[in-house]
Design a protein around this motif. Sequence first.
Motif, PDB file in Angstrom:
ATOM      1  N   PHE A   1       0.831  -1.205   0.000  1.00 32.56           N
ATOM      2  CA  PHE A   1       0.000   0.000   0.000  1.00 32.56           C
ATOM      3  C   PHE A   1       0.867   1.256   0.000  1.00 32.56           C
ATOM      4  N   PHE A   2       1.905   1.269   0.841  1.00 38.56           N
ATOM      5  CA  PHE A   2       2.755   2.453   0.914  1.00 38.56           C
ATOM      6  C   PHE A   2       3.648   2.595  -0.316  1.00 38.56           C
ATOM      7  N   VAL A   3       4.004   1.487  -0.950  1.00 36.28           N
ATOM      8  CA  VAL A   3       4.737   1.563  -2.215  1.00 36.28           C
ATOM      9  C   VAL A   3       3.877   2.257  -3.267  1.00 36.28           C
TER      10      VAL A   3
ATOM     11  N   GLY B   1       2.024   5.794  -1.036  1.00 38.55           N
ATOM     12  CA  GLY B   1       2.807   6.664  -0.157  1.00 38.55           C
ATOM     13  C   GLY B   1       3.208   7.964  -0.818  1.00 38.55           C
ATOM     14  N   GLU B   2       3.755   7.878  -2.028  1.00 46.25           N
ATOM     15  CA  GLU B   2       4.199   9.080  -2.740  1.00 46.25           C
ATOM     16  C   GLU B   2       3.007   9.934  -3.163  1.00 46.25           C
ATOM     17  N   ILE B   3       1.897   9.293  -3.537  1.00 45.69           N
ATOM     18  CA  ILE B   3       0.686  10.023  -3.933  1.00 45.69           C
ATOM     19  C   ILE B   3       0.169  10.856  -2.769  1.00 45.69           C
ATOM     20  N   ILE B   4       0.198  10.269  -1.582  1.00 47.44           N
ATOM     21  CA  ILE B   4      -0.250  10.994  -0.387  1.00 47.44           C
ATOM     22  C   ILE B   4       0.631  12.206  -0.140  1.00 47.44           C
ATOM     23  N   LEU B   5       1.943  12.044  -0.320  1.00 46.43           N
ATOM     24  CA  LEU B   5       2.867  13.163  -0.119  1.00 46.43           C
ATOM     25  C   LEU B   5       2.590  14.284  -1.110  1.00 46.43           C
ATOM     26  N   ILE B   6       2.364  13.920  -2.377  1.00 46.64           N
ATOM     27  CA  ILE B   6       2.084  14.924  -3.403  1.00 46.64           C
ATOM     28  C   ILE B   6       0.789  15.661  -3.086  1.00 46.64           C
TER      29      ILE B   6
ATOM     30  N   GLY C   1      10.226   1.765  10.093  1.00 51.13           N
ATOM     31  CA  GLY C   1      11.410   1.824   9.237  1.00 51.13           C
ATOM     32  C   GLY C   1      11.178   1.148   7.898  1.00 51.13           C
ATOM     33  N   ALA C   2      10.473   0.023   7.907  1.00 50.72           N
ATOM     34  CA  ALA C   2      10.179  -0.695   6.666  1.00 50.72           C
ATOM     35  C   ALA C   2       9.253   0.121   5.773  1.00 50.72           C
ATOM     36  N   ILE C   3       8.265   0.784   6.379  1.00 47.28           N
ATOM     37  CA  ILE C   3       7.336   1.611   5.607  1.00 47.28           C
ATOM     38  C   ILE C   3       8.076   2.777   4.960  1.00 47.28           C
ATOM     39  N   LEU C   4       8.938   3.443   5.715  1.00 49.12           N
ATOM     40  CA  LEU C   4       9.710   4.558   5.176  1.00 49.12           C
ATOM     41  C   LEU C   4      10.622   4.094   4.044  1.00 49.12           C
ATOM     42  N   ALA C   5      11.285   2.961   4.247  1.00 45.26           N
ATOM     43  CA  ALA C   5      12.177   2.440   3.220  1.00 45.26           C
ATOM     44  C   ALA C   5      11.403   2.081   1.956  1.00 45.26           C
ATOM     45  N   ALA C   6      10.198   1.533   2.116  1.00 45.88           N
ATOM     46  CA  ALA C   6       9.378   1.165   0.966  1.00 45.88           C
ATOM     47  C   ALA C   6       9.028   2.386   0.122  1.00 45.88           C
ATOM     48  N   VAL C   7       8.728   3.506   0.785  1.00 41.29           N
ATOM     49  CA  VAL C   7       8.398   4.733   0.052  1.00 41.29           C
ATOM     50  C   VAL C   7       9.639   5.323  -0.605  1.00 41.29           C
ATOM     51  N   LEU C   8      10.728   5.409   0.140  1.00 42.60           N
ATOM     52  CA  LEU C   8      11.945   6.044  -0.362  1.00 42.60           C
ATOM     53  C   LEU C   8      12.574   5.274  -1.522  1.00 42.60           C
ATOM     54  N   LEU C   9      12.524   3.954  -1.469  1.00 42.96           N
ATOM     55  CA  LEU C   9      13.191   3.151  -2.490  1.00 42.96           C
ATOM     56  C   LEU C   9      12.314   2.841  -3.693  1.00 42.96           C
ATOM     57  N   THR C  10      11.108   3.437  -3.733  1.00 47.47           N
ATOM     58  CA  THR C  10      10.246   3.289  -4.911  1.00 47.47           C
ATOM     59  C   THR C  10       9.791   4.658  -5.403  1.00 47.47           C
TER      60      THR C  10
ATOM     61  N   GLN D   1      10.844  -0.273  -9.612  1.00 49.46           N
ATOM     62  CA  GLN D   1       9.958  -0.347  -8.451  1.00 49.46           C
ATOM     63  C   GLN D   1       9.456  -1.777  -8.246  1.00 49.46           C
ATOM     64  N   ALA D   2       9.138  -2.447  -9.364  1.00 43.77           N
ATOM     65  CA  ALA D   2       8.693  -3.843  -9.279  1.00 43.77           C
ATOM     66  C   ALA D   2       9.811  -4.726  -8.723  1.00 43.77           C
ATOM     67  N   GLN D   3      11.055  -4.430  -9.107  1.00 47.96           N
ATOM     68  CA  GLN D   3      12.192  -5.190  -8.596  1.00 47.96           C
ATOM     69  C   GLN D   3      12.340  -4.966  -7.094  1.00 47.96           C
ATOM     70  N   THR D   4      12.144  -3.724  -6.647  1.00 51.97           N
ATOM     71  CA  THR D   4      12.212  -3.427  -5.217  1.00 51.97           C
ATOM     72  C   THR D   4      11.123  -4.174  -4.454  1.00 51.97           C
ATOM     73  N   VAL D   5       9.917  -4.188  -5.017  1.00 54.12           N
ATOM     74  CA  VAL D   5       8.816  -4.924  -4.389  1.00 54.12           C
ATOM     75  C   VAL D   5       9.160  -6.405  -4.290  1.00 54.12           C
ATOM     76  N   SER D   6       9.828  -6.931  -5.326  1.00 56.37           N
ATOM     77  CA  SER D   6      10.221  -8.351  -5.283  1.00 56.37           C
ATOM     78  C   SER D   6      11.199  -8.612  -4.146  1.00 56.37           C
ATOM     79  N   MET D   7      12.070  -7.640  -3.846  1.00 52.62           N
ATOM     80  CA  MET D   7      12.997  -7.789  -2.727  1.00 52.62           C
ATOM     81  C   MET D   7      12.263  -7.708  -1.391  1.00 52.62           C
ATOM     82  N   ILE D   8      11.236  -6.852  -1.329  1.00 51.47           N
ATOM     83  CA  ILE D   8      10.408  -6.797  -0.117  1.00 51.47           C
ATOM     84  C   ILE D   8       9.765  -8.156   0.126  1.00 51.47           C
TER      85      ILE D   8
END
Length: 202
Positions: free
Chosen positions: A53-55, A58-63, A121-130, A140-147
Amino acid sequence: MIDFVATFIVFFAVIDPIGTVPVFVAVTSRFDSAARKKIALVATIAAALILLFFVIAGEIILIAMSIPLPAFQIAGGIVLFLFALTMIFGESKPEEEVKLIPDHHQTAIYPLAIPSIASPGAILAAVLLTEKNRFSLWEQAQTVSMIFAVLLVTYILMLLAGRINRLIGASGATVVSRVMGLILASVATSNTLDGIKAYFEL
């Protein structure tokens, strides 16, 4: 293409699968084997949905709130650094989260899915790294695969929690948590510096 090893290490540090083991053992101590397996599965799925969800949002909410991404990156880096300091100098993840158990219902959602697996920390990292301006959809899909890979490791460790806890004990889990905290502090510092650089380039 992302650095798979580095991304995996970041999420391994913030999710801390090994540190989840003592929490899982304490939460499920009164349940039989079948119930423990179900709790592990539900907790993993719930944590995956939260991070996904945050991936996505998260960025949409910030915008929507007119918060520039570099500012969030700086703030996120600082918060991650403070989170890392608590892992290094304060109570370790197992010690801190096991204390939550006697005061709350023992469920897969709390304290397992949140805050043990899908930690702040995991939520913040998910937003920052995508971040969409820095990473393509494929990256971003590759990052999600690592999650998901780290969550799979977490799930497997929860299934083996009894054996692992007997093997490394609470002290071993504490040592691992502090080492992960040191790695996370380095990542957080890098994120903060990158955010400062990006902010002044706007």
